[in-house]
Design a protein around this motif. Structure first.
Motif, PDB file in Angstrom:
ATOM      1  N   ARG A 159       4.769  85.527  35.900  1.00  0.00           N
ATOM      2  CA  ARG A 159       4.363  84.200  36.352  1.00  0.00           C
ATOM      3  C   ARG A 159       4.358  84.132  37.871  1.00  0.00           C
ATOM      4  O   ARG A 159       3.414  83.618  38.478  1.00  0.00           O
ATOM      5  N   ARG A 160       5.400  84.654  38.499  1.00  0.00           N
ATOM      6  CA  ARG A 160       5.495  84.624  39.954  1.00  0.00           C
ATOM      7  C   ARG A 160       4.421  85.489  40.600  1.00  0.00           C
ATOM      8  O   ARG A 160       4.008  85.227  41.730  1.00  0.00           O
ATOM      9  N   GLY A 161       3.971  86.499  39.888  1.00  0.00           N
ATOM     10  CA  GLY A 161       2.953  87.382  40.424  1.00  0.00           C
ATOM     11  C   GLY A 161       1.536  86.927  40.152  1.00  0.00           C
ATOM     12  O   GLY A 161       0.583  87.639  40.483  1.00  0.00           O
ATOM     13  N   ASN A 162       1.369  85.742  39.566  1.00  0.00           N
ATOM     14  CA  ASN A 162       0.021  85.234  39.294  1.00  0.00           C
ATOM     15  C   ASN A 162       0.005  83.711  39.391  1.00  0.00           C
ATOM     16  O   ASN A 162      -0.300  83.007  38.427  1.00  0.00           O
ATOM     17  N   ALA A 180      -8.233  82.532  47.200  1.00  0.00           N
ATOM     18  CA  ALA A 180      -7.822  83.585  46.268  1.00  0.00           C
ATOM     19  C   ALA A 180      -8.881  83.808  45.188  1.00  0.00           C
ATOM     20  O   ALA A 180      -9.137  84.948  44.776  1.00  0.00           O
ATOM     21  N   MET A 181      -9.510  82.736  44.726  1.00  0.00           N
ATOM     22  CA  MET A 181     -10.577  82.885  43.729  1.00  0.00           C
ATOM     23  C   MET A 181     -11.748  83.677  44.290  1.00  0.00           C
ATOM     24  O   MET A 181     -12.272  84.592  43.637  1.00  0.00           O
ATOM     25  N   HIS A 182     -12.174  83.323  45.497  1.00  0.00           N
ATOM     26  CA  HIS A 182     -13.302  84.038  46.094  1.00  0.00           C
ATOM     27  C   HIS A 182     -12.957  85.504  46.364  1.00  0.00           C
ATOM     28  O   HIS A 182     -13.790  86.395  46.172  1.00  0.00           O
ATOM     29  N   LEU A 183     -11.736  85.745  46.812  1.00  0.00           N
ATOM     30  CA  LEU A 183     -11.325  87.114  47.137  1.00  0.00           C
ATOM     31  C   LEU A 183     -11.244  88.004  45.902  1.00  0.00           C
ATOM     32  O   LEU A 183     -11.534  89.201  45.969  1.00  0.00           O
ATOM     33  N   GLN A 193      -1.055  82.364  55.420  1.00  0.00           N
ATOM     34  CA  GLN A 193      -0.565  83.656  54.929  1.00  0.00           C
ATOM     35  C   GLN A 193       0.505  83.472  53.861  1.00  0.00           C
ATOM     36  O   GLN A 193       0.498  84.152  52.830  1.00  0.00           O
ATOM     37  N   ARG A 194       1.430  82.560  54.099  1.00  0.00           N
ATOM     38  CA  ARG A 194       2.501  82.315  53.119  1.00  0.00           C
ATOM     39  C   ARG A 194       1.925  81.865  51.780  1.00  0.00           C
ATOM     40  O   ARG A 194       2.348  82.342  50.718  1.00  0.00           O
ATOM     41  N   VAL A 195       0.970  80.946  51.816  1.00  0.00           N
ATOM     42  CA  VAL A 195       0.395  80.428  50.579  1.00  0.00           C
ATOM     43  C   VAL A 195      -0.423  81.499  49.854  1.00  0.00           C
ATOM     44  O   VAL A 195      -0.408  81.582  48.625  1.00  0.00           O
ATOM     45  N   LEU A 196      -1.100  82.338  50.595  1.00  0.00           N
ATOM     46  CA  LEU A 196      -1.952  83.354  49.984  1.00  0.00           C
ATOM     47  C   LEU A 196      -1.178  84.579  49.507  1.00  0.00           C
ATOM     48  O   LEU A 196      -1.474  85.137  48.445  1.00  0.00           O
ATOM     49  N   VAL A 197      -0.191  85.009  50.284  1.00  0.00           N
ATOM     50  CA  VAL A 197       0.469  86.293  50.015  1.00  0.00           C
ATOM     51  C   VAL A 197       1.902  86.131  49.516  1.00  0.00           C
ATOM     52  O   VAL A 197       2.339  86.837  48.606  1.00  0.00           O
ATOM     53  N   GLY A 198       2.648  85.204  50.120  1.00  0.00           N
ATOM     54  CA  GLY A 198       4.056  85.035  49.787  1.00  0.00           C
ATOM     55  C   GLY A 198       4.882  84.904  51.051  1.00  0.00           C
ATOM     56  O   GLY A 198       4.337  84.909  52.161  1.00  0.00           O
ATOM     57  N   PRO A 199       6.206  84.772  50.939  1.00  0.00           N
ATOM     58  CA  PRO A 199       7.068  84.580  52.108  1.00  0.00           C
ATOM     59  C   PRO A 199       6.884  85.699  53.136  1.00  0.00           C
ATOM     60  O   PRO A 199       7.081  86.873  52.808  1.00  0.00           O
ATOM     61  N   GLN A 229       9.757  88.320  53.667  1.00  0.00           N
ATOM     62  CA  GLN A 229      10.280  89.007  52.486  1.00  0.00           C
ATOM     63  C   GLN A 229       9.158  89.816  51.832  1.00  0.00           C
ATOM     64  O   GLN A 229       8.483  89.339  50.926  1.00  0.00           O
ATOM     65  N   GLN A 230       8.969  91.035  52.279  1.00  0.00           N
ATOM     66  CA  GLN A 230       7.863  91.832  51.764  1.00  0.00           C
ATOM     67  C   GLN A 230       7.980  92.087  50.267  1.00  0.00           C
ATOM     68  O   GLN A 230       6.973  92.272  49.586  1.00  0.00           O
ATOM     69  N   GLY A 231       9.196  92.092  49.761  1.00  0.00           N
ATOM     70  CA  GLY A 231       9.377  92.267  48.330  1.00  0.00           C
ATOM     71  C   GLY A 231       8.802  91.123  47.514  1.00  0.00           C
ATOM     72  O   GLY A 231       8.576  91.267  46.309  1.00  0.00           O
ATOM     73  N   GLU A 232       8.570  89.990  48.181  1.00  0.00           N
ATOM     74  CA  GLU A 232       8.002  88.818  47.520  1.00  0.00           C
ATOM     75  C   GLU A 232       6.499  88.686  47.746  1.00  0.00           C
ATOM     76  O   GLU A 232       5.887  87.731  47.271  1.00  0.00           O
ATOM     77  N   TRP A 233       5.899  89.616  48.487  1.00  0.00           N
ATOM     78  CA  TRP A 233       4.453  89.563  48.668  1.00  0.00           C
ATOM     79  C   TRP A 233       3.782  89.813  47.317  1.00  0.00           C
ATOM     80  O   TRP A 233       4.133  90.747  46.595  1.00  0.00           O
ATOM     81  N   GLY A 234       2.853  88.952  46.998  1.00  0.00           N
ATOM     82  CA  GLY A 234       2.256  88.964  45.669  1.00  0.00           C
ATOM     83  C   GLY A 234       2.667  87.756  44.858  1.00  0.00           C
ATOM     84  O   GLY A 234       2.200  87.571  43.734  1.00  0.00           O
ATOM     85  N   THR A 235       3.521  86.900  45.442  1.00  0.00           N
ATOM     86  CA  THR A 235       3.910  85.660  44.764  1.00  0.00           C
ATOM     87  C   THR A 235       3.131  84.464  45.301  1.00  0.00           C
ATOM     88  O   THR A 235       3.392  83.332  44.906  1.00  0.00           O
ATOM     89  N   GLY A 236       2.187  84.711  46.207  1.00  0.00           N
ATOM     90  CA  GLY A 236       1.311  83.651  46.682  1.00  0.00           C
ATOM     91  C   GLY A 236       0.123  83.489  45.747  1.00  0.00           C
ATOM     92  O   GLY A 236       0.145  83.927  44.594  1.00  0.00           O
ATOM     93  N   MET A 237      -0.933  82.875  46.243  1.00  0.00           N
ATOM     94  CA  MET A 237      -2.094  82.609  45.407  1.00  0.00           C
ATOM     95  C   MET A 237      -2.896  83.866  45.063  1.00  0.00           C
ATOM     96  O   MET A 237      -3.581  83.906  44.037  1.00  0.00           O
ATOM     97  N   ILE A 238      -2.858  84.879  45.907  1.00  0.00           N
ATOM     98  CA  ILE A 238      -3.519  86.138  45.554  1.00  0.00           C
ATOM     99  C   ILE A 238      -2.619  86.874  44.571  1.00  0.00           C
ATOM    100  O   ILE A 238      -1.484  87.218  44.905  1.00  0.00           O
ATOM    101  N   PRO A 239      -3.067  87.118  43.349  1.00  0.00           N
ATOM    102  CA  PRO A 239      -2.208  87.772  42.357  1.00  0.00           C
ATOM    103  C   PRO A 239      -1.702  89.128  42.849  1.00  0.00           C
ATOM    104  O   PRO A 239      -2.412  89.854  43.559  1.00  0.00           O
ATOM    105  N   ALA A 240      -0.482  89.456  42.458  1.00  0.00           N
ATOM    106  CA  ALA A 240       0.137  90.699  42.916  1.00  0.00           C
ATOM    107  C   ALA A 240      -0.709  91.916  42.556  1.00  0.00           C
ATOM    108  O   ALA A 240      -0.843  92.852  43.357  1.00  0.00           O
ATOM    109  N   ASP A 241      -1.308  91.909  41.362  1.00  0.00           N
ATOM    110  CA  ASP A 241      -2.080  93.079  40.944  1.00  0.00           C
ATOM    111  C   ASP A 241      -3.420  93.189  41.660  1.00  0.00           C
ATOM    112  O   ASP A 241      -4.136  94.180  41.500  1.00  0.00           O
ATOM    113  N   ALA A 242      -3.769  92.169  42.453  1.00  0.00           N
ATOM    114  CA  ALA A 242      -5.031  92.205  43.193  1.00  0.00           C
ATOM    115  C   ALA A 242      -4.850  92.666  44.638  1.00  0.00           C
ATOM    116  O   ALA A 242      -5.832  92.919  45.332  1.00  0.00           O
TER     117      ALA A 242
END
Length: 236
Positions: free
Chosen positions: A15-18, A61-64, A98-104, A107-120
């Motif tokens: 959930r946090r990653g998407n 994030a949708m467009h990207l 950047q925070r909203v799109l990628v994450g805090p 905290q690089q370990g939390e990158w992927g918790t923003g609007m851009i899904p972690a797997d993307a």
């Protein structure tokens, strides 16, 4: 019990990653998105903590990624895109879009918790300015069904660098988070002309009837406002 807890942890991780998958806009956010179907330039003015930046981040994030939800009726790109997201300063860009799109940012370990899904998120390039600030993100686009997979590129900018730093590149879209000077806005818009791309502006109206705000208001709206600062809304 242990297996059950592990399952809950895995569900929470997914959930946090998407965050994009669970984004559901309220009425004004939905109006803002829908206006993109027929307007290249859009403005979302609202008070603090009312979802302006979240709406901008979700759409970017949708467009990207090319992952548009079933309810989406706004602008659609059918190919990987090159987008910019910008704020007033490097720190402001880091702490908001950047925070909203990628994450805090810190905290690089939390990158992927923003609007851009972690797997993307395929790759990130660090910036040279504020600590934790990114220069750009490579984002996986498409790849579902018969859609050929590709890569989009998101770059982060700031107004403080001046108009010269905004010249040259061809883009599909520019997101201005907080109100830009008119010359910066005009330069960003120019970057999207060749692609018939878009610009979005999200901010709290603090500068009154600025030149950028006036671009989005009709003569009737301007007459009604007089010299009072706009209180918020969606315009295109």
């Amino acid at each position: 019990m242990r297996a059950y807890l592990a399952l809950l942890e895995e569900l929470e991780r997914r959930r946090r990653g998407n965050s994009l998958a669970v984004y559901k806009p309220y009425d004004r956010q939905a109006e803002f998105h829908a206006a993109g179907a027929t307007n290249r330039e859009r403005l979302f003015m609202a008070g603090n903590q009312l979802g302006k930046t979240r709406a901008g981040g979700a759409e970017w994030a949708m467009h990207l990624t090319g992952r548009y939800p079933d309810w989406w009726v706004g602008k659609v790109f059918d190919q990987p895109v090159r987008l910019w997201a910008a704020g007033v300063t490097g720190e402001g860009t880091r702490d908001n879009p950047q925070r909203v799109l990628v994450g805090p940012p810190q905290q690089q370990g939390e990158w992927g918790t923003g609007m851009i899904p972690a797997d993307a998120i395929a790759d990130t390039v660090m910036g040279r300015g504020a600590p934790g600030a990114l220069d750009s993100v490579v984002v996986r686009w498409g790849g579902g069904g018969d859609v050929q997979a590709g890569e989009s590129v998101l770059s982060f900018k700031s107004y403080e660098k001046g108009r010269e730093k905004w010249q040259g590149e061809t883009l599909h879209g520019v997101w201005f988070d907080e109100e830009p000077p008119l010359d910066i806005y005009s330069e960003g818009l120019t970057r999207t002309n060749a692609t018939d791309g878009i610009t979005i502006v999200t901010f709290t109206p603090l500068l009154g009837m600025s030149d950028v705000v006036l671009r989005f208001l009709s003569a009737e709206a301007i007459q009604g406002l007089g010299s009072s600062p706009p209180q918020g809304g969606v315009a295109a």
